[in-house]
Design a protein around this motif. Structure first.
Motif, PDB file in Angstrom:
ATOM      1  N   ARG A  61     -29.120 -12.522  13.122  1.00 56.48           N
ATOM      2  CA  ARG A  61     -29.161 -11.754  11.857  1.00 56.48           C
ATOM      3  C   ARG A  61     -29.354 -10.295  12.255  1.00 56.48           C
ATOM      4  NH1 ARG A  61     -34.550 -14.082   9.996  1.00 56.48           N
ATOM      5  NH2 ARG A  61     -34.818 -13.658  12.208  1.00 56.48           N
ATOM      6  N   ILE A  62     -28.387  -9.468  11.899  1.00 55.70           N
ATOM      7  CA  ILE A  62     -28.376  -8.082  12.394  1.00 55.70           C
ATOM      8  C   ILE A  62     -28.395  -7.097  11.223  1.00 55.70           C
ATOM      9  CG2 ILE A  62     -27.030  -6.394  13.727  1.00 55.70           C
ATOM     10  CD1 ILE A  62     -25.951  -8.778  15.386  1.00 55.70           C
ATOM     11  N   LEU A  63     -29.238  -6.089  11.356  1.00 57.89           N
ATOM     12  CA  LEU A  63     -29.262  -4.987  10.378  1.00 57.89           C
ATOM     13  C   LEU A  63     -28.751  -3.730  11.063  1.00 57.89           C
ATOM     14  CD1 LEU A  63     -30.199  -3.372   7.832  1.00 57.89           C
ATOM     15  CD2 LEU A  63     -32.483  -3.275   8.869  1.00 57.89           C
ATOM     16  N   GLU A  64     -27.707  -3.127  10.499  1.00 54.96           N
ATOM     17  CA  GLU A  64     -27.271  -1.824  11.022  1.00 54.96           C
ATOM     18  C   GLU A  64     -27.786  -0.723  10.093  1.00 54.96           C
ATOM     19  OE1 GLU A  64     -23.066  -0.822  11.464  1.00 54.96           O
ATOM     20  OE2 GLU A  64     -23.608   1.034  12.491  1.00 54.96           O
ATOM     21  N   LEU A  65     -28.541   0.210  10.677  1.00 49.42           N
ATOM     22  CA  LEU A  65     -29.023   1.389   9.946  1.00 49.42           C
ATOM     23  C   LEU A  65     -28.041   2.531  10.188  1.00 49.42           C
ATOM     24  CD1 LEU A  65     -32.742   1.238  11.195  1.00 49.42           C
ATOM     25  CD2 LEU A  65     -31.935   0.529   8.932  1.00 49.42           C
ATOM     26  N   GLY A  66     -27.986   3.482   9.279  1.00 50.71           N
ATOM     27  CA  GLY A  66     -27.160   4.682   9.478  1.00 50.71           C
ATOM     28  C   GLY A  66     -25.734   4.338   9.852  1.00 50.71           C
ATOM     29  N   ALA A  67     -25.172   3.339   9.161  1.00 49.07           N
ATOM     30  CA  ALA A  67     -23.865   2.793   9.578  1.00 49.07           C
ATOM     31  C   ALA A  67     -22.712   3.766   9.338  1.00 49.07           C
ATOM     32  CB  ALA A  67     -23.590   1.483   8.842  1.00 49.07           C
TER      33      ALA A  67
END
Ligand SMILES: C[S@@+](CC[C@H](N)C(=O)[O-])C[C@H]1O[C@@H](n2cnc3c(N)ncnc32)[C@H](O)[C@@H]1O
Length: 271
Positions: A82-88
């Motif tokens: 489960r991956i969260l990308e910030l500032g995508a």
């Protein structure tokens, strides 16, 4: 925000981008000036133009795929990460993660609502393993341990030291591992050369209204990039249990990047 980051207080707030041991010259080669991407008064059109150029440059230099492979390597021990990308920004790193891994799920986020909306209404917005959310990296709206990996690419230098420490605390609260890929701080002579060449470069790109903002933000990014020791100090300020691991810098053309993985070393968080 953790108490640790709160207590980091004044010494972190005044830390030079090159770290507490930075030379006299290096301390002068930094700026509080904001990039267009960070300015509330900059038109959305200018910001989206910069994001579009970062997307095209990243595609041309294969950075989206390279960064996605690094991210997937960091969670290679987890079957369905489960991956969260910030500032995508444009969201292409997450897009490549979905292409390269058949069961990873991604939350694609940015502080800028226009960017989030553009991703949500584009191809990625319909992907069954993707969702979009507006998230501030310094106050992440997610429960503890919601993610196996949080990734932040080419954006960490946007955060001043106190908020950068808070972002490390937040990302390692919601995720087991926090991967930061960003510009390496250049040696002082190179920053100095960039400063001297800025004006002639500005004149050279003057006819191109779209290139000028990119040059402007690129110059500020170079001055705001953190050194390795500064990153270690920020991690200490984020919490005593946070470990910093630097991975080898990816080879290839384009600006040199560092790759750091922050993780929390306490019994409730696995490495
Ligand atoms: C230089 S762009 C990088 C975009 C993309 N990650 C890439 O690699 O091309 C920096 C991004 O960070 C976002 N950003 C800046 N401050 C942020 C914050 N506090 N939280 C989340 N995103 C932020 C900006 O809106 C922008 O989209």
């Amino acid at each position: 925000m953790t108490d640790d980051a709160q207590q980091s207080g004044p010494s972190i707030a005044t830390m030079p981008r090159g770290g507490h041991q930075a030379s006299w010259l290096d301390r002068r080669l930094q700026t509080d000036e904001l990039e267009y991407l960070d300015r509330d008064d900059a038109p959305d059109e200018v910001k989206q133009n910069i994001i579009g150029m970062l997307d095209r440059l990243g595609a041309r230099m294969n950075l989206h795929e390279q960064n996605a492979r690094i991210a997937l390597d960091v969670v290679s021990d987890i079957p369905d990460p489960r991956i969260l990308e910030l500032g995508a920004g444009h969201g292409k790193l997450s897009g490549k993660i979905l292409d390269l891994h058949s069961s990873a799920t991604v939350t694609i986020s940015d502080l800028d609502p226009t960017s989030v909306n553009a991703i949500a209404t584009g191809e990625l917005g319909n992907h069954p393993r993707a969702r979009t959310q507006r998230i501030d990296a310094t106050a992440i709206d997610a429960a503890d341990d919601s993610y196996d990996l949080v990734v932040f690419a080419q954006a960490f230098h946007h955060l001043p030291p106190t908020t950068a420490a808070r972002a490390i605390a937040e990302a390692t609260r919601v995720g087991s591992r926090f991967l930061v890929i960003d510009l390496q701080r250049l040696p002082s002579w190179a920053l100095l050369a960039f400063s001297v060449l800025r004006q002639p470069l500005r004149l050279a790109v003057l006819p191109s209204a779209s290139l000028r903002p990119l040059l402007h933000d690129g110059y500020i990014s170079a001055l705001r990039a953190y050194s390795r020791t500064a990153l270690e100090t920020l991690a200490d300020a984020a919490g005593p249990a946070i470990r910093t691991r630097f991975l080898p810098s990816p080879p290839g053309p384009g600006p040199r990047s560092f790759t750091a993985v922050f993780s929390r070393q306490d019994p409730s968080h696995s490495q």
